[in-house]
Design a protein around this motif. Sequence first.
Motif, PDB file in Angstrom:
ATOM      1  N   GLY A  81      20.346  -6.185  -5.469  1.00  0.00           N
ATOM      2  CA  GLY A  81      20.583  -4.795  -5.110  1.00  0.00           C
ATOM      3  C   GLY A  81      19.377  -3.911  -5.382  1.00  0.00           C
ATOM      4  O   GLY A  81      19.044  -3.034  -4.578  1.00  0.00           O
ATOM      5  N   PHE A  82      18.727  -4.162  -6.521  1.00  0.00           N
ATOM      6  CA  PHE A  82      17.535  -3.379  -6.858  1.00  0.00           C
ATOM      7  C   PHE A  82      16.426  -3.640  -5.850  1.00  0.00           C
ATOM      8  O   PHE A  82      15.746  -2.711  -5.402  1.00  0.00           O
ATOM      9  N   ARG A  83      16.247  -4.903  -5.478  1.00  0.00           N
ATOM     10  CA  ARG A  83      15.225  -5.266  -4.501  1.00  0.00           C
ATOM     11  C   ARG A  83      15.481  -4.576  -3.163  1.00  0.00           C
ATOM     12  O   ARG A  83      14.566  -3.984  -2.571  1.00  0.00           O
ATOM     13  N   ASP A  84      16.711  -4.635  -2.700  1.00  0.00           N
ATOM     14  CA  ASP A  84      17.054  -4.032  -1.408  1.00  0.00           C
ATOM     15  C   ASP A  84      16.869  -2.521  -1.431  1.00  0.00           C
ATOM     16  O   ASP A  84      16.303  -1.936  -0.492  1.00  0.00           O
ATOM     17  N   THR A  85      17.337  -1.880  -2.502  1.00  0.00           N
ATOM     18  CA  THR A  85      17.257  -0.422  -2.588  1.00  0.00           C
ATOM     19  C   THR A  85      15.808   0.049  -2.706  1.00  0.00           C
ATOM     20  O   THR A  85      15.412   1.026  -2.060  1.00  0.00           O
ATOM     21  N   LEU A  86      15.034  -0.633  -3.537  1.00  0.00           N
ATOM     22  CA  LEU A  86      13.640  -0.234  -3.734  1.00  0.00           C
ATOM     23  C   LEU A  86      12.870  -0.266  -2.423  1.00  0.00           C
ATOM     24  O   LEU A  86      12.107   0.658  -2.121  1.00  0.00           O
ATOM     25  N   PHE A  87      13.085  -1.310  -1.635  1.00  0.00           N
ATOM     26  CA  PHE A  87      12.338  -1.409  -0.381  1.00  0.00           C
ATOM     27  C   PHE A  87      12.864  -0.436   0.670  1.00  0.00           C
ATOM     28  O   PHE A  87      12.101   0.359   1.234  1.00  0.00           O
ATOM     29  N   ALA A  88      14.163  -0.502   0.934  1.00  0.00           N
ATOM     30  CA  ALA A  88      14.736   0.273   2.037  1.00  0.00           C
ATOM     31  C   ALA A  88      14.680   1.777   1.795  1.00  0.00           C
ATOM     32  O   ALA A  88      14.353   2.547   2.713  1.00  0.00           O
ATOM     33  N   ALA A  89      14.992   2.204   0.570  1.00  0.00           N
ATOM     34  CA  ALA A  89      15.097   3.633   0.288  1.00  0.00           C
ATOM     35  C   ALA A  89      13.800   4.279  -0.167  1.00  0.00           C
ATOM     36  O   ALA A  89      13.579   5.472   0.073  1.00  0.00           O
ATOM     37  N   ILE A  90      12.929   3.510  -0.815  1.00  0.00           N
ATOM     38  CA  ILE A  90      11.738   4.099  -1.419  1.00  0.00           C
ATOM     39  C   ILE A  90      10.440   3.643  -0.745  1.00  0.00           C
ATOM     40  O   ILE A  90       9.676   4.456  -0.209  1.00  0.00           O
ATOM     41  N   ILE A  91      10.189   2.348  -0.750  1.00  0.00           N
ATOM     42  CA  ILE A  91       8.875   1.858  -0.335  1.00  0.00           C
ATOM     43  C   ILE A  91       8.620   2.032   1.155  1.00  0.00           C
ATOM     44  O   ILE A  91       7.557   2.538   1.560  1.00  0.00           O
ATOM     45  N   TRP A  92       9.557   1.605   1.997  1.00  0.00           N
ATOM     46  CA  TRP A  92       9.319   1.733   3.435  1.00  0.00           C
ATOM     47  C   TRP A  92       9.104   3.194   3.859  1.00  0.00           C
ATOM     48  O   TRP A  92       8.071   3.512   4.455  1.00  0.00           O
ATOM     49  N   PRO A  93      10.038   4.115   3.559  1.00  0.00           N
ATOM     50  CA  PRO A  93       9.809   5.504   3.993  1.00  0.00           C
ATOM     51  C   PRO A  93       8.610   6.166   3.331  1.00  0.00           C
ATOM     52  O   PRO A  93       7.908   6.959   3.963  1.00  0.00           O
ATOM     53  N   SER A  94       8.328   5.828   2.074  1.00  0.00           N
ATOM     54  CA  SER A  94       7.170   6.425   1.395  1.00  0.00           C
ATOM     55  C   SER A  94       5.866   5.952   2.020  1.00  0.00           C
ATOM     56  O   SER A  94       4.907   6.730   2.144  1.00  0.00           O
ATOM     57  N   THR A  95       5.820   4.684   2.406  1.00  0.00           N
ATOM     58  CA  THR A  95       4.618   4.138   3.029  1.00  0.00           C
ATOM     59  C   THR A  95       4.281   4.881   4.310  1.00  0.00           C
ATOM     60  O   THR A  95       3.128   5.272   4.542  1.00  0.00           O
ATOM     61  N   PHE A  96       5.269   5.117   5.140  1.00  0.00           N
ATOM     62  CA  PHE A  96       5.002   5.804   6.401  1.00  0.00           C
ATOM     63  C   PHE A  96       4.785   7.295   6.209  1.00  0.00           C
ATOM     64  O   PHE A  96       4.096   7.924   7.011  1.00  0.00           O
ATOM     65  N   LEU A  97       5.336   7.851   5.136  1.00  0.00           N
ATOM     66  CA  LEU A  97       5.039   9.249   4.817  1.00  0.00           C
ATOM     67  C   LEU A  97       3.571   9.391   4.447  1.00  0.00           C
ATOM     68  O   LEU A  97       2.874  10.291   4.942  1.00  0.00           O
ATOM     69  N   VAL A  98       3.077   8.500   3.595  1.00  0.00           N
ATOM     70  CA  VAL A  98       1.665   8.525   3.193  1.00  0.00           C
ATOM     71  C   VAL A  98       0.762   8.327   4.405  1.00  0.00           C
ATOM     72  O   VAL A  98      -0.182   9.096   4.628  1.00  0.00           O
ATOM     73  N   PHE A  99       1.045   7.293   5.184  1.00  0.00           N
ATOM     74  CA  PHE A  99       0.202   6.967   6.336  1.00  0.00           C
ATOM     75  C   PHE A  99       0.173   8.118   7.346  1.00  0.00           C
ATOM     76  O   PHE A  99      -0.900   8.525   7.811  1.00  0.00           O
ATOM     77  N   THR A 100       1.345   8.655   7.679  1.00  0.00           N
ATOM     78  CA  THR A 100       1.433   9.706   8.701  1.00  0.00           C
ATOM     79  C   THR A 100       0.773  11.000   8.259  1.00  0.00           C
ATOM     80  O   THR A 100      -0.037  11.584   8.986  1.00  0.00           O
ATOM     81  N   VAL A 101       1.120  11.459   7.054  1.00  0.00           N
ATOM     82  CA  VAL A 101       0.588  12.737   6.582  1.00  0.00           C
ATOM     83  C   VAL A 101      -0.908  12.642   6.323  1.00  0.00           C
ATOM     84  O   VAL A 101      -1.686  13.521   6.744  1.00  0.00           O
ATOM     85  N   PHE A 102      -1.338  11.581   5.641  1.00  0.00           N
ATOM     86  CA  PHE A 102      -2.759  11.482   5.295  1.00  0.00           C
ATOM     87  C   PHE A 102      -3.640  11.435   6.533  1.00  0.00           C
ATOM     88  O   PHE A 102      -4.574  12.229   6.667  1.00  0.00           O
ATOM     89  N   TRP A 103      -3.363  10.513   7.429  1.00  0.00           N
ATOM     90  CA  TRP A 103      -4.259  10.343   8.572  1.00  0.00           C
ATOM     91  C   TRP A 103      -4.166  11.489   9.573  1.00  0.00           C
ATOM     92  O   TRP A 103      -5.158  11.831  10.233  1.00  0.00           O
ATOM     93  N   SER A 104      -2.998  12.114   9.680  1.00  0.00           N
ATOM     94  CA  SER A 104      -2.878  13.286  10.563  1.00  0.00           C
ATOM     95  C   SER A 104      -3.766  14.413  10.064  1.00  0.00           C
ATOM     96  O   SER A 104      -4.515  15.033  10.842  1.00  0.00           O
ATOM     97  N   LEU A 105      -3.699  14.687   8.761  1.00  0.00           N
ATOM     98  CA  LEU A 105      -4.513  15.759   8.193  1.00  0.00           C
ATOM     99  C   LEU A 105      -5.985  15.365   8.121  1.00  0.00           C
ATOM    100  O   LEU A 105      -6.874  16.190   8.374  1.00  0.00           O
ATOM    101  N   PHE A 106      -6.254  14.109   7.775  1.00  0.00           N
ATOM    102  CA  PHE A 106      -7.639  13.650   7.649  1.00  0.00           C
ATOM    103  C   PHE A 106      -8.367  13.773   8.989  1.00  0.00           C
ATOM    104  O   PHE A 106      -9.533  14.205   9.035  1.00  0.00           O
TER     105      PHE A 106
END
Length: 239
Positions: free
Chosen positions: A90-115
Motif C-alpha cells: 500500500g505504501f509503495r502504491d500510494t507513494l508512486f501514484a499520489a506523490i512521485i508521478w504527479p510531482s515529477t510532471f509538476l517539476v518538469f512542466t513548471v521548470f522547463w516552461s519558465l526556463f
Amino acid sequence: MQDYIYFRIFGYAVTIIMHVSNIYFMAKAIKKEHYDDPVLKAYSNLQVRYFTCWTFGLQIIYAVIGLICDFSTLRNRNNKNYKLPKHLRGFRDTLFAAIIWPSTFLVFTVFWSLFLYNRDLILPISIDKVLTPISNHVIHTAIVPVVLWEVLFRPRIEPKSHRRYLAHSVFHLFVYLLVLTYTYIERGIWIYPILTNAYGTIYFPIICAVMLFIKIFSYFMQWTLNSIIHGQNVNKKTN
C-alpha cells in the motif's frame, strides 16, 4: 508479466546510481568562494527546500522500496501463495501514484516552461556556476523517464475511487507551500524568483492554483497511460 520484475530492478538500480551520483557532484561543485554570492549562498543553504530536491529524493526512496519488494518477490517465487505485506504494498502504491508521478510532471512542466520563457524566473544564471547542464537535466528532465519506466513495467489496477490518492497528493503540495511560506517568514525571501515577483499580486494565488491543477491533471494522466499500455482500465478495485 513476471519478466517485468527484472526490468524494474534494472530501472531502480539506475535511478539510485544516477541520483546519488548527481547529488555527490552537485555538492562537490559548491566551493567556499561561491558563498560570496548571496544567490548561490541561499541556493546552497536552502537546497532541501526546493521541490525538485524533494522529488528526486523521493524517487531514490521509492527505488529502494521497489528493490525490497521485487527481491522479496523473487525470493518467494516458488511460493504461489506469497504476497507482499499489505502495508508495504500500500505504501509503495500510494507513494508512486499520489506523490512521485504527479510531482515529477509538476517539476518538469513548471521548470522547463519558465526556463524557456525567462530563466531568471526559476533559475538565475549565477547558479550555473554550481549546477552544470548535465546535473540540471538529471534533476529536471531525467526524472520523467524514471516514472515512465515504472508505468511501463509495473501494471497497476486503477482504483475505483481516487479520493484517497488525491488527498495525499494535495496534502503533499500543501505541505510544500507551507515550507515556502515558512522560508519567507524565516529568511524574508521566496526561493523561487517568480514568487518574489508575484507576491502581493493576484498572480501569486494563480500560480498556486496552476501548480495544483498540474498535479491533479498529471495524477489522472498516469491511469490513462496505464490503461493504454496494459489494458486494465475496466478492471477496477475499491480503494
